[in-house]
Motif scaffolding. Structure first.
Motif, PDB file in Angstrom:
ATOM      1  N   MET A   1      58.449  65.347 -21.622  1.00 24.63           N
ATOM      2  CA  MET A   1      58.770  64.046 -21.070  1.00 24.63           C
ATOM      3  C   MET A   1      59.635  64.168 -19.822  1.00 24.63           C
ATOM      4  N   ASN A   2      60.568  65.122 -19.818  1.00 24.72           N
ATOM      5  CA  ASN A   2      61.446  65.292 -18.666  1.00 24.72           C
ATOM      6  C   ASN A   2      60.665  65.680 -17.409  1.00 24.72           C
ATOM      7  N   ASN A   3      59.653  66.546 -17.572  1.00 21.69           N
ATOM      8  CA  ASN A   3      58.867  66.969 -16.421  1.00 21.69           C
ATOM      9  C   ASN A   3      58.112  65.796 -15.811  1.00 21.69           C
ATOM     10  N   ARG A   4      57.572  64.920 -16.661  1.00 20.73           N
ATOM     11  CA  ARG A   4      56.855  63.748 -16.157  1.00 20.73           C
ATOM     12  C   ARG A   4      57.789  62.816 -15.410  1.00 20.73           C
ATOM     13  N   LEU A   5      58.988  62.635 -15.937  1.00 22.91           N
ATOM     14  CA  LEU A   5      59.968  61.780 -15.269  1.00 22.91           C
ATOM     15  C   LEU A   5      60.355  62.364 -13.913  1.00 22.91           C
ATOM     16  N   LEU A   6      60.585  63.669 -13.853  1.00 25.58           N
ATOM     17  CA  LEU A   6      60.934  64.315 -12.584  1.00 25.58           C
ATOM     18  C   LEU A   6      59.793  64.234 -11.576  1.00 25.58           C
ATOM     19  N   LEU A   7      58.562  64.409 -12.046  1.00 22.33           N
ATOM     20  CA  LEU A   7      57.400  64.300 -11.169  1.00 22.33           C
ATOM     21  C   LEU A   7      57.261  62.885 -10.629  1.00 22.33           C
ATOM     22  N   PHE A   8      57.476  61.897 -11.492  1.00 22.03           N
ATOM     23  CA  PHE A   8      57.417  60.503 -11.049  1.00 22.03           C
ATOM     24  C   PHE A   8      58.497  60.205 -10.018  1.00 22.03           C
ATOM     25  N   LEU A   9      59.723  60.678 -10.258  1.00 18.17           N
ATOM     26  CA  LEU A   9      60.808  60.448  -9.301  1.00 18.17           C
ATOM     27  C   LEU A   9      60.531  61.131  -7.962  1.00 18.17           C
ATOM     28  N   ALA A  10      59.971  62.327  -7.996  1.00 21.35           N
ATOM     29  CA  ALA A  10      59.630  63.028  -6.754  1.00 21.35           C
ATOM     30  C   ALA A  10      58.564  62.257  -5.985  1.00 21.35           C
ATOM     31  N   ALA A  11      57.541  61.773  -6.691  1.00 17.92           N
ATOM     32  CA  ALA A  11      56.491  60.981  -6.035  1.00 17.92           C
ATOM     33  C   ALA A  11      57.064  59.693  -5.472  1.00 17.92           C
ATOM     34  N   LEU A  13      60.135  59.236  -4.402  1.00 18.81           N
ATOM     35  CA  LEU A  13      60.904  59.578  -3.203  1.00 18.81           C
ATOM     36  C   LEU A  13      60.007  59.852  -1.995  1.00 18.81           C
ATOM     37  N   ILE A  14      58.801  60.293  -2.236  1.00 18.43           N
ATOM     38  CA  ILE A  14      57.868  60.563  -1.141  1.00 18.43           C
ATOM     39  C   ILE A  14      57.227  59.278  -0.654  1.00 18.43           C
ATOM     40  N   VAL A  15      56.811  58.420  -1.583  1.00 21.18           N
ATOM     41  CA  VAL A  15      56.045  57.222  -1.225  1.00 21.18           C
ATOM     42  C   VAL A  15      56.942  56.080  -0.775  1.00 21.18           C
ATOM     43  N   LEU A  16      58.095  55.917  -1.384  1.00 20.09           N
ATOM     44  CA  LEU A  16      58.960  54.770  -1.107  1.00 20.09           C
ATOM     45  C   LEU A  16      59.319  54.610   0.372  1.00 20.09           C
ATOM     46  N   PRO A  17      59.752  55.642   1.083  1.00 17.20           N
ATOM     47  CA  PRO A  17      60.057  55.448   2.504  1.00 17.20           C
ATOM     48  C   PRO A  17      58.837  55.026   3.327  1.00 17.20           C
ATOM     49  N   LEU A  18      57.661  55.494   2.953  1.00 18.15           N
ATOM     50  CA  LEU A  18      56.462  55.125   3.691  1.00 18.15           C
ATOM     51  C   LEU A  18      56.105  53.659   3.475  1.00 18.15           C
ATOM     52  N   VAL A  19      56.439  53.121   2.305  1.00 20.10           N
ATOM     53  CA  VAL A  19      56.130  51.727   1.997  1.00 20.10           C
ATOM     54  C   VAL A  19      57.209  50.792   2.537  1.00 20.10           C
ATOM     55  N   VAL A  20      58.464  51.176   2.404  1.00 22.47           N
ATOM     56  CA  VAL A  20      59.580  50.303   2.778  1.00 22.47           C
ATOM     57  C   VAL A  20      59.748  50.213   4.291  1.00 22.47           C
ATOM     58  N   VAL A  21      59.691  51.337   4.979  1.00 17.47           N
ATOM     59  CA  VAL A  21      59.923  51.370   6.427  1.00 17.47           C
ATOM     60  C   VAL A  21      58.594  51.128   7.132  1.00 17.47           C
ATOM     61  N   LYS A  22      58.466  49.975   7.745  1.00 18.39           N
ATOM     62  CA  LYS A  22      57.214  49.606   8.416  1.00 18.39           C
ATOM     63  C   LYS A  22      57.361  49.777   9.930  1.00 18.39           C
ATOM     64  N   HIS A  23      56.250  49.998  10.592  1.00 15.31           N
ATOM     65  CA  HIS A  23      56.157  50.036  12.055  1.00 15.31           C
ATOM     66  C   HIS A  23      57.157  51.011  12.672  1.00 15.31           C
ATOM     67  N   THR A  24      57.151  52.222  12.184  1.00 15.79           N
ATOM     68  CA  THR A  24      58.017  53.244  12.757  1.00 15.79           C
ATOM     69  C   THR A  24      57.233  54.529  12.912  1.00 15.79           C
ATOM     70  N   GLU A  25      57.709  55.379  13.767  1.00 18.85           N
ATOM     71  CA  GLU A  25      57.063  56.661  14.006  1.00 18.85           C
ATOM     72  C   GLU A  25      57.956  57.758  13.459  1.00 18.85           C
ATOM     73  N   PHE A  26      57.401  58.603  12.622  1.00 19.67           N
ATOM     74  CA  PHE A  26      58.160  59.711  12.069  1.00 19.67           C
ATOM     75  C   PHE A  26      57.995  60.906  13.001  1.00 19.67           C
ATOM     76  N   ALA A  27      58.996  61.144  13.829  1.00 21.30           N
ATOM     77  CA  ALA A  27      58.940  62.242  14.794  1.00 21.30           C
ATOM     78  C   ALA A  27      59.597  63.479  14.195  1.00 21.30           C
ATOM     79  N   GLY A  28      59.148  64.628  14.644  1.00 17.89           N
ATOM     80  CA  GLY A  28      59.718  65.879  14.165  1.00 17.89           C
ATOM     81  C   GLY A  28      61.046  66.187  14.840  1.00 17.89           C
ATOM     82  N   ALA A  29      61.768  67.123  14.279  1.00 20.50           N
ATOM     83  CA  ALA A  29      63.072  67.494  14.809  1.00 20.50           C
ATOM     84  C   ALA A  29      62.949  68.122  16.200  1.00 20.50           C
ATOM     85  N   ASP A  30      61.853  68.843  16.446  1.00 20.73           N
ATOM     86  CA  ASP A  30      61.673  69.463  17.753  1.00 20.73           C
ATOM     87  C   ASP A  30      61.568  68.416  18.854  1.00 20.73           C
TER      88      ASP A  30
END
Length: 89
Positions: A1-11, A13-30
């Motif tokens: 159960m812990n692994n599933r919870l961690l996998l869900f939280l990781a997913a 963290l990946i998807v939430l910024p893409l959904v919440v932050v609209k109309h922006t460009e993700f530029a690289g550090a370079d």
């Protein structure tokens, strides 16, 4: 159960910024560093040139993905090795 919870939280963290932050460009550090250098010192000359320039964005993405896959494989191998040693005593 812990692994599933961690996998869900990781997913999440990946998807939430893409959904919440609209109309922006993700530029690289370079690119951001290059812009900042141009603002601070417009006459700056780089010390050396790039010795390999990928022919396109797709090749650059492929090389970055390959690098990430190799790194993940090495980390996975090391974790598996240590877990195997721990189980076998």
């Amino acid at each position: 159960m812990n692994n599933r919870l961690l996998l869900f939280l990781a997913a999440l963290l990946i998807v939430l910024p893409l959904v919440v932050v609209k109309h922006t460009e993700f530029a690289g550090a370079d690119a951001l560093a290059e812009e900042m250098i141009q603002q601070l010192a417009p006459n700056y000359e780089p010390w050396f040139d790039v010795f390999f320039e990928p022919p396109g964005g797709e090749v650059e993405t492929l090389l970055f993905s390959l690098q990430a896959a190799i790194g993940a494989g090495v980390i996975g191998y090391i974790i598996g090795l240590y877990r195997g040693r721990k189980r076998n005593g």
